[in-house]
Structure formats: C-alpha cells, structure tokens
Design a protein around this motif. Structure first.
Motif, PDB file in Angstrom:
ATOM      1  N   GLY A 210       0.806  -1.219   0.000  1.00  0.00           N
ATOM      2  CA  GLY A 210       0.000   0.000   0.000  1.00  0.00           C
ATOM      3  C   GLY A 210       0.837   1.266   0.000  1.00  0.00           C
ATOM      4  N   GLU A 211       0.210   2.350  -0.524  1.00  0.00           N
ATOM      5  CA  GLU A 211       0.893   3.651  -0.591  1.00  0.00           C
ATOM      6  C   GLU A 211       1.179   4.212   0.795  1.00  0.00           C
ATOM      7  N   LYS A 212       0.225   4.022   1.692  1.00  0.00           N
ATOM      8  CA  LYS A 212       0.360   4.588   3.038  1.00  0.00           C
ATOM      9  C   LYS A 212       1.603   4.056   3.749  1.00  0.00           C
ATOM     10  N   GLU A 213       1.789   2.755   3.654  1.00  0.00           N
ATOM     11  CA  GLU A 213       2.961   2.137   4.295  1.00  0.00           C
ATOM     12  C   GLU A 213       4.244   2.700   3.701  1.00  0.00           C
ATOM     13  N   LEU A 214       4.274   2.793   2.385  1.00  0.00           N
ATOM     14  CA  LEU A 214       5.512   3.235   1.730  1.00  0.00           C
ATOM     15  C   LEU A 214       5.796   4.711   2.025  1.00  0.00           C
ATOM     16  N   MET A 215       4.759   5.480   2.195  1.00  0.00           N
ATOM     17  CA  MET A 215       4.962   6.905   2.478  1.00  0.00           C
ATOM     18  C   MET A 215       5.540   7.150   3.877  1.00  0.00           C
ATOM     19  N   ARG A 216       5.548   6.170   4.729  1.00  0.00           N
ATOM     20  CA  ARG A 216       6.131   6.327   6.070  1.00  0.00           C
ATOM     21  C   ARG A 216       7.632   6.602   6.002  1.00  0.00           C
ATOM     22  N   VAL A 217       8.259   6.205   4.883  1.00  0.00           N
ATOM     23  CA  VAL A 217       9.716   6.370   4.787  1.00  0.00           C
ATOM     24  C   VAL A 217      10.075   7.476   3.797  1.00  0.00           C
ATOM     25  N   ALA A 218       9.072   8.216   3.366  1.00  0.00           N
ATOM     26  CA  ALA A 218       9.349   9.286   2.409  1.00  0.00           C
ATOM     27  C   ALA A 218      10.188  10.376   3.073  1.00  0.00           C
ATOM     28  N   GLY A 219      11.257  10.829   2.420  1.00  0.00           N
ATOM     29  CA  GLY A 219      12.109  11.918   2.938  1.00  0.00           C
ATOM     30  C   GLY A 219      13.094  11.422   3.992  1.00  0.00           C
ATOM     31  N   ARG A 220      13.290  10.128   4.144  1.00  0.00           N
ATOM     32  CA  ARG A 220      14.243   9.641   5.165  1.00  0.00           C
ATOM     33  C   ARG A 220      14.800   8.263   4.793  1.00  0.00           C
ATOM     34  N   ASP A 221      15.690   7.771   5.629  1.00  0.00           N
ATOM     35  CA  ASP A 221      16.289   6.450   5.400  1.00  0.00           C
ATOM     36  C   ASP A 221      15.290   5.365   5.826  1.00  0.00           C
ATOM     37  N   GLY A 222      14.872   4.535   4.867  1.00  0.00           N
ATOM     38  CA  GLY A 222      13.852   3.515   5.174  1.00  0.00           C
ATOM     39  C   GLY A 222      14.423   2.107   5.281  1.00  0.00           C
ATOM     40  N   THR A 223      15.758   2.014   5.389  1.00  0.00           N
ATOM     41  CA  THR A 223      16.393   0.684   5.381  1.00  0.00           C
ATOM     42  C   THR A 223      15.876  -0.211   6.509  1.00  0.00           C
ATOM     43  N   ARG A 224      15.825   0.336   7.713  1.00  0.00           N
ATOM     44  CA  ARG A 224      15.450  -0.490   8.860  1.00  0.00           C
ATOM     45  C   ARG A 224      14.009  -0.980   8.733  1.00  0.00           C
ATOM     46  N   LEU A 225      13.085  -0.059   8.392  1.00  0.00           N
ATOM     47  CA  LEU A 225      11.678  -0.440   8.264  1.00  0.00           C
ATOM     48  C   LEU A 225      11.473  -1.450   7.131  1.00  0.00           C
ATOM     49  N   PHE A 226      12.228  -1.235   6.061  1.00  0.00           N
ATOM     50  CA  PHE A 226      12.143  -2.154   4.932  1.00  0.00           C
ATOM     51  C   PHE A 226      12.585  -3.573   5.343  1.00  0.00           C
ATOM     52  N   SER A 227      13.713  -3.622   6.052  1.00  0.00           N
ATOM     53  CA  SER A 227      14.251  -4.925   6.445  1.00  0.00           C
ATOM     54  C   SER A 227      13.340  -5.623   7.439  1.00  0.00           C
ATOM     55  N   LEU A 228      12.712  -4.844   8.321  1.00  0.00           N
ATOM     56  CA  LEU A 228      11.801  -5.449   9.293  1.00  0.00           C
ATOM     57  C   LEU A 228      10.582  -6.048   8.607  1.00  0.00           C
ATOM     58  N   THR A 229      10.143  -5.434   7.505  1.00  0.00           N
ATOM     59  CA  THR A 229       8.921  -5.884   6.847  1.00  0.00           C
ATOM     60  C   THR A 229       9.173  -7.023   5.871  1.00  0.00           C
ATOM     61  N   HIS A 230      10.136  -6.852   5.001  1.00  0.00           N
ATOM     62  CA  HIS A 230      10.380  -7.878   3.974  1.00  0.00           C
ATOM     63  C   HIS A 230      11.820  -7.780   3.487  1.00  0.00           C
ATOM     64  N   ALA A 231      12.715  -8.311   4.283  1.00  0.00           N
ATOM     65  CA  ALA A 231      14.143  -8.265   3.958  1.00  0.00           C
ATOM     66  C   ALA A 231      14.452  -9.071   2.698  1.00  0.00           C
ATOM     67  N   TRP A 232      13.547  -9.988   2.348  1.00  0.00           N
ATOM     68  CA  TRP A 232      13.802 -10.838   1.183  1.00  0.00           C
ATOM     69  C   TRP A 232      13.529 -10.125  -0.144  1.00  0.00           C
ATOM     70  N   VAL A 233      12.864  -8.968  -0.094  1.00  0.00           N
ATOM     71  CA  VAL A 233      12.553  -8.253  -1.338  1.00  0.00           C
ATOM     72  C   VAL A 233      13.815  -7.550  -1.847  1.00  0.00           C
ATOM     73  N   ASN A 234      14.084  -7.693  -3.157  1.00  0.00           N
ATOM     74  CA  ASN A 234      15.272  -7.092  -3.763  1.00  0.00           C
ATOM     75  C   ASN A 234      14.937  -5.673  -4.213  1.00  0.00           C
ATOM     76  N   VAL A 235      15.161  -4.715  -3.300  1.00  0.00           N
ATOM     77  CA  VAL A 235      14.798  -3.322  -3.609  1.00  0.00           C
ATOM     78  C   VAL A 235      15.692  -2.746  -4.708  1.00  0.00           C
ATOM     79  N   ASP A 236      16.948  -3.174  -4.742  1.00  0.00           N
ATOM     80  CA  ASP A 236      17.852  -2.662  -5.774  1.00  0.00           C
ATOM     81  C   ASP A 236      17.372  -3.026  -7.180  1.00  0.00           C
ATOM     82  N   TYR A 237      16.785  -4.201  -7.299  1.00  0.00           N
ATOM     83  CA  TYR A 237      16.261  -4.611  -8.606  1.00  0.00           C
ATOM     84  C   TYR A 237      14.905  -3.952  -8.874  1.00  0.00           C
TER      85      TYR A 237
END
Ligand code: HEM
Length: 251
Positions: A210-237
């Motif tokens: 969802g957009e709402k979840e992703l907007m939580r990291v807008a304007g900042r470093d979202g690495t930690r939140l991303f890893s907590l939610t789905h570390a298996w997702v390849n964000v670089d790709y």
C-alpha cells in the motif's frame, strides 16, 4: 528236557552269559582270550558292545530271549528319553506386534487412548506417530492491499522497461540527509535504502503493502523499516530505474 525248558523260562543267572549279549570274541574277530573282558582298555571291544549306534542293525542273537528275559532286560520307563512333541500353533511363541501397537508396548510410553485420537484413529499428540507441530507461532496475517487494475508486479516491470524517466532527475547525485528530507510529499517522495536514494513516487501505486505504508519512509532512510517488513525483497532490482543518487553525510 525239563532243565532245558527251565533254562529258557527263567532269567539267566549272572554267571551264565546271556545269549542275546554278544561278547564272544569268536563272533567278531580273533582277539586274544580275555581281551573282550576288559571294559575300558581295549578299543576293539568297545565297538562290539551293542551301545554303539553302529551296532543297531546287528542280527538278533540265537536263540532269542524269552518274554521274561525281555521284560527283565527292558529299560525302565524313567530311563527312556521322551520323544519331543510337536507343538501346536497356540503353544508356539506369539508373533511380533503389528507396527500400530509398537508404541503401546514400549515401557515409559503411554498407549494412545481413545481421547487423543481423531476420527481416523490417528493419535493427535503425545505419540511418536503424530506429526510434529510445524510452528508455535500463530499464522501470519497478510497486510497486502488490493492494487488498482493495471498496477500489478508485471505492470511495474513493463513500466520500468518502457524507457520512461522514473528518476525525475537527469543525473545521479550525492544526497545528504537534509536534502533527502525535502522530498517527502506524495508527488515528490525520495527514500534511502542501503545507501542508495530512490524516487519512490512512481512505485507508490504498485507497492503491494500500500501507498500509506511506503509513504512512512518518504524523505528519510527507510532501510530499517524495509528490512523489518520484507528483507527478502530485492529493492535494488525493483527500483533500479528510480535511482536518483547516493546518500552521503552532511558536509
Ligand atoms: C521502496 C521500497 C519497497 C519495495 C520495493 C517494496 C516491495 C514490496 C513487495 C514486493 C511486497 C510484497 C511482498 C510479498 O509478496 O511477500 C511488499 C509488501 C509489503 N510492504 Fe513493501 N516495499 C518497499 C518498502 C516498504 C516499506 C518502507 C514498508 C513499511 C513502511 C513496506 C511495507 C510493506 C508491507 C506491510 C507489505 C505487506 C506484507 C504482507 O503482509 O505480505 N514496504 N512490499
């Protein structure tokens, strides 16, 4: 004549050799006199005593014994070795237990009772035959959202390949945290993951969470939140076409 009959009707006296027991050397082999009288010292006399199995088929002595003689020389019932009897099926050793009863016969293990069996008769717990629990955690509830039509994973892949400028910039930049903080609106949202800064605005309608979840990291470093939610997702790709620069420290 009378003495002749008496000698056949009465048992033999000890000093008269019994006619049935052949101990005479003349009936076998020419041994020296007295050799057959020795009990233990001569092996030749042992072979003709009648207690050897080889002597079973020796011809009966003549004249044969009377009934009285046979009775007196017959072995007593206590000395007769009983012939082994063939056991019936019920007297034999019982067969091994069937596999279903193995645990019930093991010491220390309680046999499965009717209470912990299901309708199929399979023990549900407390038994080695039961399946181990796969997880002690409660089943995870999906937080995925329903994406708008035309915004599935394949649509995002096609958009990336389309050549559309998804970065919003003409060249890659060195981006400080203060610069990142200014891009926090839905129409202009940047976020940093693993040291790389991405323009997440084009991806917002494609994000399965969802957009709402992703907007939580807008304007900042979202690495930690991303890893907590789905570390298996390849964000670089996933966001390679959205890369705008690299996160650097403030000067
Ligand atoms: C921009 C980087 C991100 C990308 C590329 C991305 C991608 C994805 C993908 C592919 C899924 C589906 C995972 C699956 O099918 O198992 C997903 C689910 C999800 N994402 Fe993200 N995500 C990103 C950032 C975030 C962030 C920063 C958050 C939290 C603030 C977040 C929250 C979620 C949630 C809650 C789900 C649903 C998980 C579920 O219950 O299955 N995502 N995301």
């Amino acid at each position: 004549m009378a003495s002749y009959l008496r000698s056949w009707l009465l048992p033999q006296s000890p000093n008269v050799p019994a006619p049935a027991i052949v101990k005479s050397s003349s009936s076998v082999s020419p041994s020296p006199p007295g050799a057959y009288l020795s009990d233990d010292d001569n092996d030749d006399t042992e072979t003709i005593r009648g207690d050897s199995p080889e002597h079973d088929d020796a011809p009966p002595a003549f004249p044969s014994m009377s009934n009285v003689q046979r009775l007196s020389s017959a072995p007593s019932p206590s000395t007769i070795t009983p012939i082994p009897r063939i056991l019936t099926d019920s007297e034999r050793m019982p067969p091994p237990p069937s596999p279903g009863l193995v645990n019930a016969r093991r010491p220390g293990l309680t046999p499965p009772s009717a209470s912990n069996r299901n309708t199929l008769g399979v023990p549900s717990s407390g038994n080695l035959l039961s399946l181990p629990p796969t997880s002690s955690k409660p089943p995870k509830v999906s937080r995925k959202v329903a994406l708008a039509p035309g915004h599935g994973p394949l649509d995002w892949a096609n958009l990336k390949k389309s050549g559309t400028n998804l970065r919003g910039v003409n060249s890659l930049m060195r981006i400080t945290p203060s610069m990142l903080k200014q891009h926090n609106k839905r129409e202009d949202a940047w976020s940093a993951f693993h040291g790389k800064v991405y323009n997440i605005t084009p991806y917002l309608p494609y994000h399965p969470g969802g957009e709402k979840e992703l907007m939580r990291v807008a304007g900042r470093d979202g690495t930690r939140l991303f890893s907590l939610t789905h570390a298996w997702v390849n964000v670089d790709y996933m966001l390679d076409e959205c890369l705008v620069g690299f996160l650097v420290n403030e000067p």
